[in-house]
Write a protein that holds these residues in place. Structure first.
Motif, PDB file in Angstrom:
ATOM      1  N   PRO A 113       0.828  -1.216   0.000  1.00 18.90           N
ATOM      2  CA  PRO A 113       0.000   0.000   0.000  1.00 18.90           C
ATOM      3  C   PRO A 113       0.861   1.264   0.000  1.00 18.90           C
ATOM      4  O   PRO A 113       1.790   1.393   0.803  1.00 18.90           O
ATOM      5  CB  PRO A 113      -0.802  -0.122   1.308  1.00 18.90           C
ATOM      6  CG  PRO A 113      -0.819  -1.575   1.615  1.00 18.90           C
ATOM      7  CD  PRO A 113       0.480  -2.122   1.120  1.00 18.90           C
ATOM      8  N   TRP A 319       2.095  -2.759   5.480  1.00 21.01           N
ATOM      9  CA  TRP A 319       2.104  -1.482   6.198  1.00 21.01           C
ATOM     10  C   TRP A 319       3.461  -1.210   6.841  1.00 21.01           C
ATOM     11  O   TRP A 319       3.887  -0.052   6.946  1.00 21.01           O
ATOM     12  CB  TRP A 319       0.994  -1.473   7.250  1.00 21.01           C
ATOM     13  CG  TRP A 319      -0.378  -1.445   6.649  1.00 21.01           C
ATOM     14  CD1 TRP A 319      -1.297  -2.463   6.633  1.00 21.01           C
ATOM     15  CD2 TRP A 319      -0.978  -0.360   5.953  1.00 21.01           C
ATOM     16  NE1 TRP A 319      -2.423  -2.078   5.962  1.00 21.01           N
ATOM     17  CE2 TRP A 319      -2.267  -0.788   5.532  1.00 21.01           C
ATOM     18  CE3 TRP A 319      -0.562   0.928   5.627  1.00 21.01           C
ATOM     19  CZ2 TRP A 319      -3.123   0.029   4.822  1.00 21.01           C
ATOM     20  CZ3 TRP A 319      -1.425   1.747   4.905  1.00 21.01           C
ATOM     21  CH2 TRP A 319      -2.684   1.294   4.515  1.00 21.01           C
ATOM     22  N   LEU A 322       5.606   0.205   4.127  1.00 25.33           N
ATOM     23  CA  LEU A 322       5.276   1.609   3.889  1.00 25.33           C
ATOM     24  C   LEU A 322       5.874   2.508   4.977  1.00 25.33           C
ATOM     25  O   LEU A 322       6.430   3.570   4.682  1.00 25.33           O
ATOM     26  CB  LEU A 322       3.762   1.784   3.843  1.00 25.33           C
ATOM     27  CG  LEU A 322       3.259   3.227   3.692  1.00 25.33           C
ATOM     28  CD1 LEU A 322       3.743   3.832   2.383  1.00 25.33           C
ATOM     29  CD2 LEU A 322       1.732   3.275   3.766  1.00 25.33           C
ATOM     30  N   ALA A 323       5.781   2.072   6.239  1.00 22.30           N
ATOM     31  CA  ALA A 323       6.311   2.878   7.340  1.00 22.30           C
ATOM     32  C   ALA A 323       7.820   3.025   7.247  1.00 22.30           C
ATOM     33  O   ALA A 323       8.365   4.127   7.422  1.00 22.30           O
ATOM     34  CB  ALA A 323       5.922   2.245   8.674  1.00 22.30           C
TER      35      ALA A 323
END
Length: 580
Positions: A113, A319, A322-323
């Motif tokens: 994402p 996630w 993404l972080a």
């Protein structure tokens, strides 16, 4: 159309011009490809001479110093400065290589994402000059700043003496902050290399039992070594050119030593001798980059290459990716931009924008516009001469004209000062003899010397961009124009300039923004009483009045975002059809 995604690699190819042995010994003579236009070759030689003059002047000035001066400089200035510069370059090089390569593999080989946004957002720290990120984090991480105040409130401490973070004014702080700004120089070419690698090569490795991690370490990473070397060399050049961040953070590099020796001690020969040592360091970096990618070749038909299929990361893994990918963007761009916005809004709300700042904006824009026009004109002469007379002579002139990109701003400024000051004295003496009054320092006082320094420093961008634009124009169009009676100048106006418009716009954008951000040369050569946004910010940071410099810093960052957006758009356009 201009191949903007290649601008980083072209910049380092330009820096390789410092290897003068190869440049000055061409293997073949130029032969006219289109006939006529020999005056363009002479013009290219004139432009190359203008770039080479500061280097020769620097050598001449350094020879004016005595042997005792050299011994004193080595014992008390050069040795500690060279040691700190080496440590800084090693630390920054390690960070940009690890961070840039890891982020490039994360984006190129995985789907998660927010990947499409992260793909271009990772370039945003390029918009923040190193002296601005140091300026911001000195305030953010001050013992009485917002970050440490928040941490003390969370941990229940009332006194800064009871809890404080390590001082950002240190070598480790300088390495970390410069790494956060400069990692895109590695990320951009390495990401392109990973994206262009044939999926068949990696699939063959999977068939032999390699895991995804082994594929990266044993196949993808070795293939990307030339791109890593190119990006790391460019990042180290930028770190070596830095003066503001190093001085703010208490690191005494060679660049800072040149500035203090020249300005504080008024020792021009000593500063020239340090600058020559700095040029040796530059040559060593270029040689190291060439050694790192020696014998590296990749053969394969572009038509048959099938791009790498990204591994899809879902759930917590997606996630987390993404972080991790967004963290450098937040630290290198988001946090500084948020602080500058808040401080600038507060400052404007209290006192508005001062007339002095408006004058500094006009001076900055005027100098940048003049330099951009001169750089484009010089780049066009050099590139068109190579178009008309391809061969060893024009290739050598092109390399010499691009030599300034490899020289830090302080070195360029010091080299420009000597011939320009001599020319100013000649003009003044001639005016006194002929007109009965002196002109003073007309070139230095008018800003012409500073524009000249900008031309020497950034001409490589124009030469590389325009040359790439010429490469996309079929030579059949040149021959058609000549058959209709157009000479070289007419064919340039009627055929080449309309087709070169994208390359010219891109080169103008890059040069304009870089001249706005350039601090070392501007700091040393600006006319008396003239301030630009960069020098204004430097002065405010030197006084510790960070909030007063926020508006100037925000304007520089806003201008720096423009070429980053252009690079991102070009990268997406070039990657169209390759991405799954």
């Amino acid at each position: 159309m201009w191949n903007g995604s290649a601008s980083i690699t072209e910049a380092v190819q330009i820096m390789a011009a410092t290897d003068l042995m190869q440049s000055l010994l061409p293997r073949r003579t130029s032969r006219p490809a289109l006939g006529g236009g020999r005056h363009w070759v002479w013009g290219s030689g004139f432009v190359a001479a203008l770039v080479l003059a500061p280097v020769l002047a620097l050598i001449w000035q350094a020879l004016q110093g005595s042997d005792g001066l050299w011994a004193h400089l080595w014992a008390y200035v050069l040795r500690p400065a060279l040691g700190q510069t080496t440590v800084l370059l090693l630390g920054v090089g390690l960070i940009v290589i690890v961070l840039g390569t890891a982020l490039a593999w994360l984006v190129a080989a995985h789907d998660f994402p927010g990947r499409k946004v992260l793909d271009w957002a990772l370039l945003l720290p390029l918009a923040v000059p190193s002296y601005i990120i140091a300026f911001v984090y000195l305030e953010l991480l001050h013992p009485l700043g917002p970050v440490q105040e928040l941490l003390r409130a969370i941990l229940g401490y009332d006194n800064p003496r009871d809890f404080r973070l390590p001082d950002i004014r240190s070598m480790s702080g300088a390495i970390l902050l410069l790494g956060l700004v400069l990692y895109p120089y590695v990320y951009l070419p390495v990401r392109a290399m990973f994206a262009m690698q044939a999926a068949g090569l990696l699939e063959a490795g999977r068939m032999l039992g390699c895991t995804r991690t082994h594929l990266f370490a044993r196949l993808a990473l070795p293939l990307a070594r030339p791109a890593i070397a190119v990006g790391a060399s460019l990042a180290l050049m930028e770190a070596l050119n830095d003066i503001g961040a190093s001085e703010f953070l208490g690191v005494r590099t060679l660049t800072v030593s040149i500035y203090t020796t020249w300005v504080t001690r008024s020792d021009l020969p000593g500063a020239a001798q340090i600058a020559l040592v700095m040029l040796v360091v530059v040559a060593a970096l270029v040689a190291l980059e060439r050694f790192a990618r020696r014998k590296q070749r990749f053969a394969g038909g572009a038509q048959r290459i099938r791009p790498l299929l990204p591994e899809r990361l879902t759930g917590l893994r997606g996630w987390a990716a993404l972080a991790l990918g967004a963290l450098p963007v937040v630290l290198g761009f988001g946090a500084p931009l948020f602080w500058l916005l808040s401080e600038a809004v507060g400052r404007i709300g209290e006192a508005g924008i001062s007339p002095q700042l408006w004058a500094e904006m006009r001076a900055t824009l005027g100098l940048a516009a003049a330099a951009t026009a001169a750089v484009l004109a010089g780049g066009m002469v050099v590139a068109f001469a190579a178009r008309l007379w391809p061969g060893g002579t024009t290739a050598t002139l092109g390399r010499l004209a691009s030599l300034g990109y490899a020289m830090p701003g302080t070195v360029v400024a010091l080299g420009v000062l000597v011939p320009v000051a001599g020319l100013d004295r000649m003009i003044d003496q001639g005016a006194q003899m002929l007109l009965g009054f002196g002109t003073g320092l007309v070139l230095i006082g008018s800003g012409a010397a500073l524009v000249y320094a900008y031309v020497v420093r950034f001409l490589a961008m124009s030469v590389g961009g325009i040359d790439s634009g010429f490469a996309q124009i079929p030579r059949a169009l040149d021959h058609a124009a000549r058959s209709l009676g157009d000479g070289p100048g007419a064919s340039l106006r009627h055929v080449h300039l309309p087709l070169l418009r994208p390359a010219l716009v891109a080169a103008a954008l890059l040069v304009f923004v870089d001249t706005m951000k350039e601090l070392p040369a501007t700091l040393l050569l600006r006319p008396l009483g003239v301030e630009t946004l960069a020098t204004h910010l430097y002065s405010e940071a030197a006084r510790g009045t960070y909030e007063d410099g926020a508006i100037a810093a925000l304007a520089i960052v806003a201008a720096g975002i423009l070429p980053v957006i252009a690079l991102a758009r070009i990268g997406r356009r070039n990657g169209a059809g390759r991405r799954p």
